[in-house]
Design a protein around this motif. Structure first.
Motif, mmCIF file in Angstrom:
data_model
loop_
_atom_site.group_PDB
_atom_site.id
_atom_site.type_symbol
_atom_site.label_atom_id
_atom_site.label_comp_id
_atom_site.label_asym_id
_atom_site.label_seq_id
_atom_site.Cartn_x
_atom_site.Cartn_y
_atom_site.Cartn_z
ATOM 1 N N HIS A 26 0.822 -1.221 0.000
ATOM 2 C CA HIS A 26 0.000 0.000 0.000
ATOM 3 C C HIS A 26 0.856 1.271 0.000
ATOM 4 O O HIS A 26 0.330 2.364 -0.172
ATOM 5 N N ASN A 27 2.158 1.145 0.178
ATOM 6 C CA ASN A 27 3.048 2.303 0.129
ATOM 7 C C ASN A 27 3.466 2.668 -1.292
ATOM 8 O O ASN A 27 4.262 3.598 -1.479
ATOM 9 N N LEU A 28 2.955 1.956 -2.272
ATOM 10 C CA LEU A 28 3.361 2.167 -3.662
ATOM 11 C C LEU A 28 2.319 2.958 -4.444
ATOM 12 O O LEU A 28 1.121 2.818 -4.225
ATOM 13 N N HIS A 29 2.795 3.763 -5.391
ATOM 14 C CA HIS A 29 1.904 4.430 -6.332
ATOM 15 C C HIS A 29 1.354 3.394 -7.317
ATOM 16 O O HIS A 29 1.897 2.287 -7.458
ATOM 17 N N PHE A 71 -4.816 4.191 -1.292
ATOM 18 C CA PHE A 71 -5.962 4.201 -0.376
ATOM 19 C C PHE A 71 -7.129 3.504 -1.073
ATOM 20 O O PHE A 71 -7.805 4.099 -1.918
ATOM 21 N N ASN A 72 -7.355 2.245 -0.718
ATOM 22 C CA ASN A 72 -8.363 1.453 -1.412
ATOM 23 C C ASN A 72 -9.289 0.739 -0.437
ATOM 24 O O ASN A 72 -8.855 0.253 0.611
ATOM 25 N N THR A 73 -10.562 0.641 -0.812
ATOM 26 C CA THR A 73 -11.500 -0.209 -0.090
ATOM 27 C C THR A 73 -11.184 -1.673 -0.414
ATOM 28 O O THR A 73 -10.440 -1.963 -1.361
ATOM 29 N N PRO A 74 -11.746 -2.633 0.326
ATOM 30 C CA PRO A 74 -11.539 -4.034 -0.012
ATOM 31 C C PRO A 74 -11.929 -4.366 -1.454
ATOM 32 O O PRO A 74 -11.222 -5.121 -2.134
ATOM 33 N N ASP A 75 -13.039 -3.824 -1.927
ATOM 34 C CA ASP A 75 -13.450 -4.089 -3.308
ATOM 35 C C ASP A 75 -12.436 -3.533 -4.311
ATOM 36 O O ASP A 75 -12.166 -4.147 -5.348
#
Length: 222
Positions: free
Chosen positions: A150-153, A197-201
């Motif tokens: 999650h630290n990646l673009h 920054f993402n939801t599970p979906d």
């Protein structure tokens, strides 16, 4: 691809004051993030208001995670595992305690963490990034990445997921996520290095479109 939670036992053991972190006068959020993203002393062993505030090996802390993963994936002596974003290698070391004879390897972009890694496995950690893993196809019995992807673009996120898929027979990824506006706000307040920054979906969309077929779990800031 299955949802398997190995990480809550670690994540939920920490108490967090979200508002104190985002409102701090000496290290306001933007300043803390700039320091943290250097992946140097401040990120690992600097002030707690920046990130870890002293990342030390604690006997048994990661051993329960290593045992749960070893049992689930049937790891045994002689198997090869790779930790992508291994930091100081504490989980790698605890794998050697849980599965004697296992071959552990790690990769991280923090030269500070590598230099300060657990001495017993320090020579098994290399400097590098997740979007270009210098290994052969299916070289490892298990490749895992905890709190790193999650630290990646987005452009590196795509490449990294494909690389993890390529080099591992079994795969496991844990990333930060949110299910509602409260968890979204808490995540934004607490994180200092997150870029995805993402939801599970939305994470599931990334996994499918990058051809990732391994297991995964999410960390929520409740």
């Amino acid at each position: 691809m299955s949802y398997i939670d190995f990480m809550s036992v670690i994540h939920k053991s920490t108490t967090r004051d979200y508002l104190a972190r985002v409102n701090d006068q000496e290290f306001p959020k933007a300043k803390a993030a700039v320091l943290a993203k250097q992946w140097d002393y401040d990120y690992w062993d600097g002030d707690r208001r920046i990130n870890y505030g002293g990342y030390r090996y604690m006997e048994g802390r990661w051993e329960k995670v290593a045992k749960a993963m070893a049992d689930h994936y049937g790891l045994k002596s002689g198997d090869r595992i790779l930790d992508v974003g291994c930091g100081k290698g504490y989980l790698m070391f605890d794998f050697t305690k849980v599965v004697p004879g296992i071959e552990v390897y790690g990769l991280d972009i923090s030269k500070y963490a590598i230099n300060d890694a657990k001495e017993e496995i320090k020579d098994r950690i290399m400097y590098g990034n997740a979007n270009d893993l210098p290994f052969k196809d299916n070289e490892f019995d298990l490749v895992y990445s905890l709190n790193t992807i999650h630290n990646l673009h987005c452009y590196d996120l795509n490449r990294s997921l494909r690389e993890i898929q390529r080099v591992g027979k079994s795969k496991y990824i844990c990333v930060e996520s949110y299910r509602n506006e409260v968890e979204k706000a808490n995540l934004i307040y607490w994180q200092v290095t997150c870029e995805a920054f993402n939801t599970p979906d939305e994470w599931s969309w990334w996994f499918r479109n990058c051809g990732y077929t391994g297991d995964h779990s999410f960390i929520y800031f409740e």
